[in-house]
Design an enzyme around this catalytic site. Structure first.
Site, PDB file in Angstrom:
ATOM      1  N   HIS A 183       0.763  -1.253   0.000  1.00  0.00           N
ATOM      2  CA  HIS A 183       0.000   0.000   0.000  1.00  0.00           C
ATOM      3  C   HIS A 183       0.793   1.303   0.000  1.00  0.00           C
ATOM      4  O   HIS A 183       0.196   2.357  -0.124  1.00  0.00           O
ATOM      5  CB  HIS A 183      -0.985   0.005   1.184  1.00  0.00           C
ATOM      6  CG  HIS A 183      -0.362  -0.169   2.538  1.00  0.00           C
ATOM      7  ND1 HIS A 183      -1.090  -0.159   3.697  1.00  0.00           N
ATOM      8  CD2 HIS A 183       0.933  -0.364   2.928  1.00  0.00           C
ATOM      9  CE1 HIS A 183      -0.294  -0.342   4.734  1.00  0.00           C
ATOM     10  NE2 HIS A 183       0.938  -0.476   4.294  1.00  0.00           N
ATOM     11  N   HIS A 184       2.141   1.252   0.189  1.00  0.00           N
ATOM     12  CA  HIS A 184       2.900   2.512   0.240  1.00  0.00           C
ATOM     13  C   HIS A 184       3.427   2.978  -1.122  1.00  0.00           C
ATOM     14  O   HIS A 184       3.842   4.136  -1.236  1.00  0.00           O
ATOM     15  CB  HIS A 184       4.109   2.401   1.182  1.00  0.00           C
ATOM     16  CG  HIS A 184       3.763   2.098   2.605  1.00  0.00           C
ATOM     17  ND1 HIS A 184       2.908   2.873   3.346  1.00  0.00           N
ATOM     18  CD2 HIS A 184       4.162   1.089   3.427  1.00  0.00           C
ATOM     19  CE1 HIS A 184       2.798   2.360   4.568  1.00  0.00           C
ATOM     20  NE2 HIS A 184       3.553   1.276   4.641  1.00  0.00           N
ATOM     21  N   ALA A 185       3.464   2.100  -2.126  1.00  0.00           N
ATOM     22  CA  ALA A 185       4.092   2.484  -3.400  1.00  0.00           C
ATOM     23  C   ALA A 185       3.325   3.626  -4.063  1.00  0.00           C
ATOM     24  O   ALA A 185       2.098   3.654  -4.071  1.00  0.00           O
ATOM     25  CB  ALA A 185       4.159   1.278  -4.338  1.00  0.00           C
TER      26      ALA A 185
END
Ligand code: V1P
Ligand code: CA
Ligand code: ZN
Length: 393
Positions: free
Chosen positions: A145-147
């Site tokens: 979820h951070h990309a």
């Protein structure tokens, strides 16, 4: 196990690529793709594959990755020399620009394959939901979820969730994204900041400057610029150390129940990061397998099609316990499986306590102090309910 049968009236699918699990971030890195092997072996030892459609997925293509990511970023991801090779003297600043090669997002051997396999499984799961071939599609290798569009962040290089949701938006009017990883789902939130067709909700430990990534405060509900339809469609649930099953379940049900009434999603994308469990190497909460799984069960009871992604999770035995239990919830056999880990389960010795549901005392010795007051949790629910008055229904 002959008692594990297909659920009546709906289809569950499991999407995985066993090649992915062979990749290594490095000896000291917390992300261990091998946890996916441990999860699959536990799911299989319980006989759960008999109750699902099992897909060996292919890697996503460059064109597919481009539906969210920038080409210059993808090109560098595909060609950057691994850490143990000579530095890329032609591109001195690209590693910095794309946040590649640091301790969080190392350039390891086969990185591009690893990323495209994760994305391939999540996109395959999304397509099965779109085609109505599955009612619940599971992709434990996703949830990164951070990309960002042009930047790696926090162990995430390709945002398989955004790619999956973009698929869902082709066939469904509204997607509800729910993120129970202990970290803020910043990449997914940002990607859909300007649309009212995706509502994002992240529950996370929040302590700026101390806990990664530092974003996701209660008042961060999407840019409130004029004419932004996405305003009020980002919901953040900032929490402190030590939250318990009981508190988390009541918070989750109060918030997601209300969001379901107001936003009326046509499909749910649920990120089940297992670093919110007690005893996680990076996490800070006191959740048990039961409380984490209760979130999956609650979403399932809403009766809306759902994709289930993995995410974080840095104590592999607990990741495997949670994701195997959540797979059993998806196929509705959670009451049929023996809490004692099957004798024939591979790597059984890794499960120090031979149960799926170790107690807090077994996991931690001494539980982490709970820094969440009932008063503060009530304020959070109140704030979310107020935000929802701005959401058309
Ligand atoms: O805290 C940081 C950054 C690095 N410093 C500049 C601050 N990074 C965290 C990243 C956590 C990523 C979580 C990913 C996910 O949400 C989704 C897959 O779970 C970090 C931490 C930590 N304790 O927060 N990196 C590391 N630990 C780390 C430790 C050892 C080796 C490499 C990275
Ligand atoms: Ca989260
Ligand atoms: Zn996480």
């Amino acid at each position: 196990e002959s008692n594990i049968v297909r659920p009546k009236g709906y289809t569950v699918s499991y999407h995985a690529n066993p090649e992915m699990e062979k990749h290594h971030f490095g000896q000291t890195h917390p992300m261990k793709p091998w946890r996916l092997t441990l999860t699959k072996s536990l799911v299989s030892a319980y006989g759960m594959p008999f109750a699902m459609d099992n897909y060996n997925t292919r890697a996503a293509t460059y064109e597919e990755l481009k539906s969210f990511h920038a080409s210059d970023y993808l090109d560098y991801l595909a060609t950057a020399p691994p850490e143990d090779q000579p530095r890329d003297i032609d591109n001195p600043d690209k590693e910095v620009k794309f946040n590649l090669g640091g301790s969080d997002c190392p350039l390891f051997h086969g990185l591009y394959d690893y990323c495209s396999m994760s994305a391939g499984s999540s996109m395959d799961a999304a397509r099965k939901i779109c085609n109505k071939q599955s009612d619940i599609a599971i992709a434990w290798s996703g949830g990164l979820h951070h990309a960002k569009r042009s930047e790696a962040s926090g162990f995430c290089y390709i945002n398989d969730i955004v790619l999956g949701i973009l698929q869902l938006l082709r066939c469904y009017p509204r997607v509800l994204y729910i993120d129970i990883d202990v970290h803020h789902g910043d990449g997914v939130e940002e990607a859909f900041f300007s649309t009212d067709r995706v509502m994002t909700v992240s529950f996370h430990k929040y302590q700026p400057e101390v806990f990664f990534p530092g974003t996701g405060g209660l008042d961060d509900n999407g840019p409130k610029s004029e004419h932004n339809p996405g305003a009020h469609h980002a919901i953040n649930v900032p929490l402190n150390d030590g939250i318990t099953d009981e508190q988390y379940e009541s918070l989750f049900q109060g918030i997601i129940g209300k969001i379901n009434e107001h936003f009326r999603p046509s499909v749910i994308a649920l990120q089940c990061g297992a670093d919110s469990l007690a005893g996680d190497r990076l996490g800070r909460f006191n959740l048990q397998v039961q409380g984490h799984g209760a979130c999956v069960a609650f979403c399932k009871r809403l009766g809306i099609p759902m994709i289930i992604f993995g995410g974080g999770g840095y104590t592999p035995r607990n990741v495997a316990r949670a994701w195997a239990y959540e797979t059993s919830i998806a196929i509705d056999c959670q009451d049929k499986i023996d809490p004692i880990i099957p004798q024939h389960a591979p790597w059984r010795e890794h499960f120090i306590h031979e149960t799926l549901f170790p107690t807090l005392e077994q996991i931690l010795g001494e539980p982490r102090a709970n820094r969440n007051t009932q008063k503060r949790l009530q304020e959070i629910v109140q704030h979310v309910h107020e935000q929802l008055r701005f959401v058309a229904h």
